[in-house]
Design a protein around this motif. Structure first.
Motif, short mmCIF file in Angstrom:
data_model
loop_
_atom_site.label_atom_id
_atom_site.label_comp_id
_atom_site.label_asym_id
_atom_site.label_seq_id
_atom_site.Cartn_x
_atom_site.Cartn_y
_atom_site.Cartn_z
N HIS A 1 -24.42 -9.42 34.65
CA HIS A 1 -23.53 -8.86 33.63
C HIS A 1 -22.19 -9.60 33.52
CE1 HIS A 1 -21.62 -6.38 36.86
NE2 HIS A 1 -20.61 -6.23 36.03
N HIS A 2 -21.94 -10.59 34.41
CA HIS A 2 -20.73 -11.41 34.26
C HIS A 2 -21.06 -12.86 33.96
CE1 HIS A 2 -17.51 -8.58 35.02
NE2 HIS A 2 -18.21 -8.06 36.01
N GLU A 3 -22.29 -13.11 33.49
CA GLU A 3 -22.60 -14.46 33.02
C GLU A 3 -21.86 -14.68 31.70
OE1 GLU A 3 -24.20 -16.44 34.87
OE2 GLU A 3 -25.55 -15.25 36.13
N SER A 4 -21.55 -15.94 31.41
CA SER A 4 -20.84 -16.26 30.17
C SER A 4 -21.81 -16.99 29.24
CB SER A 4 -19.64 -17.14 30.52
OG SER A 4 -18.86 -17.38 29.41
N PHE A 5 -21.69 -16.75 27.94
CA PHE A 5 -22.63 -17.34 26.97
C PHE A 5 -22.65 -18.87 27.05
CE2 PHE A 5 -24.25 -18.14 22.59
CZ PHE A 5 -25.40 -17.36 22.68
N ASP A 6 -21.50 -19.46 27.44
CA ASP A 6 -21.42 -20.93 27.54
C ASP A 6 -21.81 -21.45 28.93
OD1 ASP A 6 -19.28 -20.16 29.06
OD2 ASP A 6 -17.75 -20.99 27.72
N GLY A 7 -22.27 -20.56 29.80
CA GLY A 7 -22.74 -21.00 31.12
C GLY A 7 -21.66 -21.04 32.19
N LYS A 8 -20.44 -20.57 31.84
CA LYS A 8 -19.34 -20.67 32.82
C LYS A 8 -19.10 -19.37 33.59
CE LYS A 8 -16.96 -24.32 30.25
NZ LYS A 8 -15.86 -24.63 29.34
N GLY A 9 -20.05 -18.45 33.50
CA GLY A 9 -19.87 -17.18 34.21
C GLY A 9 -20.49 -17.21 35.60
N TYR A 10 -20.69 -16.05 36.16
CA TYR A 10 -21.25 -15.95 37.50
C TYR A 10 -22.26 -14.79 37.56
CZ TYR A 10 -17.82 -12.11 38.18
OH TYR A 10 -17.09 -10.95 38.07
N PRO A 11 -23.17 -14.74 38.55
CA PRO A 11 -23.25 -15.61 39.73
C PRO A 11 -24.10 -16.87 39.51
CG PRO A 11 -24.83 -13.82 39.97
CD PRO A 11 -24.11 -13.59 38.66
N ALA A 12 -24.92 -16.93 38.46
CA ALA A 12 -25.91 -18.01 38.37
C ALA A 12 -25.52 -19.10 37.38
CB ALA A 12 -27.28 -17.44 38.00
N GLY A 13 -24.48 -18.88 36.57
CA GLY A 13 -24.10 -19.86 35.55
C GLY A 13 -25.15 -19.98 34.46
N LEU A 14 -25.90 -18.90 34.21
CA LEU A 14 -26.89 -18.92 33.12
C LEU A 14 -26.14 -19.02 31.79
CD1 LEU A 14 -29.36 -16.03 34.13
CD2 LEU A 14 -29.45 -18.46 34.74
N LYS A 15 -26.83 -19.54 30.76
CA LYS A 15 -26.18 -19.59 29.46
C LYS A 15 -27.13 -19.16 28.34
CE LYS A 15 -26.94 -24.51 28.67
NZ LYS A 15 -26.34 -25.80 28.38
N ASP A 16 -26.51 -18.82 27.22
CA ASP A 16 -27.25 -18.49 26.00
C ASP A 16 -28.36 -17.47 26.30
OD1 ASP A 16 -28.49 -18.78 23.42
OD2 ASP A 16 -27.64 -20.78 23.29
N THR A 17 -29.57 -17.74 25.79
CA THR A 17 -30.65 -16.75 25.97
C THR A 17 -31.27 -16.78 27.37
OG1 THR A 17 -32.14 -18.33 24.91
CG2 THR A 17 -31.26 -16.56 23.53
N GLU A 18 -30.79 -17.68 28.25
CA GLU A 18 -31.22 -17.59 29.66
C GLU A 18 -30.72 -16.27 30.24
OE1 GLU A 18 -30.79 -22.34 30.82
OE2 GLU A 18 -29.29 -20.92 31.51
N ILE A 19 -29.61 -15.79 29.70
CA ILE A 19 -29.04 -14.52 30.18
C ILE A 19 -29.85 -13.39 29.55
CG2 ILE A 19 -26.94 -13.13 30.34
CD1 ILE A 19 -25.42 -15.74 29.48
N PRO A 20 -30.33 -12.42 30.35
CA PRO A 20 -31.08 -11.31 29.74
C PRO A 20 -30.24 -10.62 28.67
CG PRO A 20 -31.17 -11.20 32.15
CD PRO A 20 -30.19 -12.28 31.81
N VAL A 21 -30.89 -10.22 27.58
CA VAL A 21 -30.15 -9.63 26.45
C VAL A 21 -29.37 -8.39 26.88
CG1 VAL A 21 -32.15 -8.31 25.59
CG2 VAL A 21 -30.29 -8.89 24.03
N VAL A 22 -29.95 -7.60 27.78
CA VAL A 22 -29.24 -6.40 28.25
C VAL A 22 -27.93 -6.80 28.93
CG1 VAL A 22 -29.33 -4.51 29.92
CG2 VAL A 22 -31.29 -4.93 28.43
N SER A 23 -27.97 -7.85 29.73
CA SER A 23 -26.75 -8.32 30.41
C SER A 23 -25.72 -8.80 29.39
CB SER A 23 -27.07 -9.46 31.37
OG SER A 23 -28.11 -9.11 32.24
#
Ligand code: FE2
Length: 242
Positions: free
Chosen positions: A150-172
């Motif tokens: 839930h703290h991932e950032s759409f551009d990949g600069k969030g945490y903990p995994a640095g996921l970006k865009d649709t790699e991040i689950p939509v609920v998150s």
């Protein structure tokens, strides 16, 4: 006994799937399935309530914040056409997204000044802590994963995994947007909430970098009109929270 507990912890969606895959069932079996569905819902709700009470014990504002998030989140999820099972996970993730803060020392949680790098690094662990706890509960595994991100950032600069865009689950992605918005407009003991217009400006400014633009657009399409309803559903009023 263990089997009953496991079945009781399954979501209604999972029980339905088993039911549909079974050969013809008599009235008694159907009744039993209905009872298991009710047990499952009751157990699920009890777990959510118990964890919510823990959040309230830690910090009353957090509990109300979570309740408002669930209201906002369900509305965004419905607008985006999420399936029923995913909406259920969304509700859990919105309510319990910060449950991992139970593992953060109060000296850090309540520090009015800016956190130093070491403290901030520990604070960022709360999403992993929440995931580690919730994933242990049958039926809460997906919600645990949504909390983890839930703290991932759409551009990949969030945490903990640095996921970006649709790699991040939509609920998150949904929880991330409404969490930020609700935190901005809500008052805390040490600061007053931002005006609605300023919160919208900040959401829009970070749309496409920190936040999913589709989620932001969907949320803002109804946010202003539903502020009063959401705050009332959470047991607060807009004026008392601002
Ligand atoms: Fe969080």
């Amino acid at each position: 006994m263990l089997r009953v507990l496991l079945v009781a912890a399954m979501s209604n969606h999972q029980i339905r799937a088993i039911l549909e895959g079974s050969p013809s069932l008599g009235a008694l079996e159907s009744l039993r399935i209905k009872q298991l569905e009710e047990q499952s819902s009751a157990l699920r709700n009890s777990v959510i309530c118990a964890f919510n009470q823990l959040l309230d014990l830690k910090d009353l504002n957090t509990g109300l914040h979570s309740t408002r998030l669930a209201e906002w989140g369900m509305r965004v999820g419905q607008e985006l056409g999420l399936e029923e099972a995913e909406l259920q996970n969304l509700e859990v993730a919105a309510l319990l997204h910060d449950i991992g803060k139970m593992g953060i020392p109060d000296a850090i949680l309540r520090k009015p000044e800016r956190l130093d790098p070491e403290e901030y690094a520990l604070m960022k662990k709360h999403s992993e802590f929440g995931w580690a706890v919730l994933r242990m509960l049958p039926g809460f595994e997906r919600a645990a994963l949504h909390i983890l991100h839930h703290h991932e950032s759409f551009d990949g600069k969030g945490y903990p995994a640095g996921l970006k865009d649709t790699e991040i689950p939509v609920v998150s992605r949904i929880v991330c947007v409404i969490d930020a918005f609700d935190a901005m407009v809500s008052s805390r003991p040490y600061r007053k909430g931002l005006p609605y217009e300023e919160a919208v400006r900040r959401l829009t400014e970070a749309s496409g970098t920190q936040f999913d633009p589709v989620v932001v657009r969907t949320f803002l399409s109804f946010a202003q009109a539903e502020m009063s309803t959401v705050f009332a559903a959470a047991g607060t009023s807009v004026s008392s929270a601002l």
